[in-house]
Structure formats: C-alpha cells, structure tokens
Design an enzyme around this catalytic site. Structure first.
Site, mmCIF file in Angstrom:
data_model
loop_
_atom_site.group_PDB
_atom_site.id
_atom_site.type_symbol
_atom_site.label_atom_id
_atom_site.label_comp_id
_atom_site.label_asym_id
_atom_site.label_seq_id
_atom_site.Cartn_x
_atom_site.Cartn_y
_atom_site.Cartn_z
ATOM 1 N N SER A 108 0.792 -1.235 0.000
ATOM 2 C CA SER A 108 0.000 0.000 0.000
ATOM 3 C C SER A 108 0.822 1.283 0.000
ATOM 4 O O SER A 108 0.287 2.349 -0.284
ATOM 5 C CB SER A 108 -0.965 0.015 1.183
ATOM 6 O OG SER A 108 -0.269 0.207 2.389
ATOM 7 N N LYS A 163 0.771 4.307 6.742
ATOM 8 C CA LYS A 163 0.082 5.197 5.796
ATOM 9 C C LYS A 163 0.640 6.613 5.901
ATOM 10 O O LYS A 163 1.347 6.948 6.842
ATOM 11 C CB LYS A 163 -1.428 5.251 6.083
ATOM 12 C CG LYS A 163 -2.128 3.914 6.091
ATOM 13 C CD LYS A 163 -2.184 3.276 4.727
ATOM 14 C CE LYS A 163 -2.829 1.904 4.819
ATOM 15 N NZ LYS A 163 -2.636 1.117 3.635
#
Length: 180
Positions: A46, A88
């Site tokens: 990700s 993230k």
C-alpha cells in the site's frame, strides 16, 4: 580456607553485580523500544513506491507526545480501525476538508502535489468531500489503487497512531531518512 571463602564471596558478589547490570540494561532496552524508538517491517504494497514489503524502518514513538502529526508524515497505525498494523501517509489533519476529483486529491480546495503517489486516487466508501474532525486523521497509502486506508476505513483516531516512520534501515542500499 579463609582465602577460599573470600574468593567465593568475591565471585558471588561479581555475579550479583553482573546480574543486576544486565537486568537494568534489558529493562532499559525494553522501555526504550516500547516508548521511544522501535523497528517495524513493511508488510504490504500500500505504500509503494515509497516503501516496499520487507523493508525495515525505525519508528519514532516519542515525538508525537510533544506535537501532532503533520501533512505528509508516514505513520504507523495500531488501533481498532484495522486488525492489521498499517503504515500510511497523513493527508488530512483536524479541520481539513479532503476532496477527490478526477483521480486527484484536494486539501481545503487546493489540489495537492503528491509526487510520491503511485496510481490514481479514487473515492471509497467515505462520503467525499470529507471534513476531518478533532482527534482524527485522514490517511492514505501512496499506492492509491491498492491501499486499505481512510477512504474505506474512515478517519483514523489520533490515539491509534503508534508512531512516525522516520528511517529506512533495510535494505542497506535504500538506507536513509524517509521524506515527504
């Protein structure tokens, strides 16, 4: 006989001192890792191309005790929002309005320059535009087409932020500070 007793007491005293010293060192190391800096491993795709699965990072758990996460920070998330620990990038902080139009992200009405992003950005299940409330962050992976982030999970609670990824330590050719 007297000399043997002194030697025996001397050895026991030295063993006791070493045991205490090693115990203190182990406790200090554990406290340091739990509350100051720790090592983390990237587990998924990700955050590509910024971070790749298998890379090892140093996580700063200390600095967010003194200041809040900022736009562009790469954070480690460990909270009820996901069963997995996530890595993230902070896109929105309290008060920000996040909008996604034509594959681009707008922060408070201004398109943001995200040179680190791989792929196009699409809205998820969170209604867009989205206003980040107090005590929350809006985070997204850099690999936008393959990231489970705030677009699907919703905002991340500030209390779920474990720390900030600050340094890549493995693989050695990629060693260095993580930049926005």
């Amino acid at each position: 006989m007297e000399t043997e007793k002194r030697k025996s007491k001397g050895i026991l005293k030295e063993i006791r001192e070493w045991t205490i010293s090693l115990g203190i060192a182990v406790i200090a190391a554990l406290l340091f890792q739990n509350y100051v800096y720790a090592q983390s491993e990237v587990q998924n795709v990700s955050m590509q191309n910024t971070l790749i699965a298998g890379q090892r990072l140093i996580e700063d758990k200390w600095s967010y005790r003194f200041h809040e996460p900022q736009h562009g920070d790469i954070v480690i998330i460990n909270g009820p929002e996901s069963e997995l620990r996530l890595i993230k990038r902070v896109v929105g902080i309290p008060g920000d309005v996040i909008d996604i139009q034509s594959g681009e992200v707008y922060l408070n009405g201004v398109k943001i320059d995200e040179q680190y992003v791989k792929g196009r950005t699409f809205a998820g299940s969170v209604p867009i535009p989205f206003t980040v409330e107090e005590g929350q962050l809006f985070v997204m992976g850099d690999n936008r087409e393959h990231s489970m982030d705030s677009r699907a999970l919703g905002p991340i609670s500030r209390s779920s932020i474990e720390g900030k990824a600050v340094l890549r330590i493995w693989p050695l050719p990629k060693f260095g500070a993580l930049k926005e």
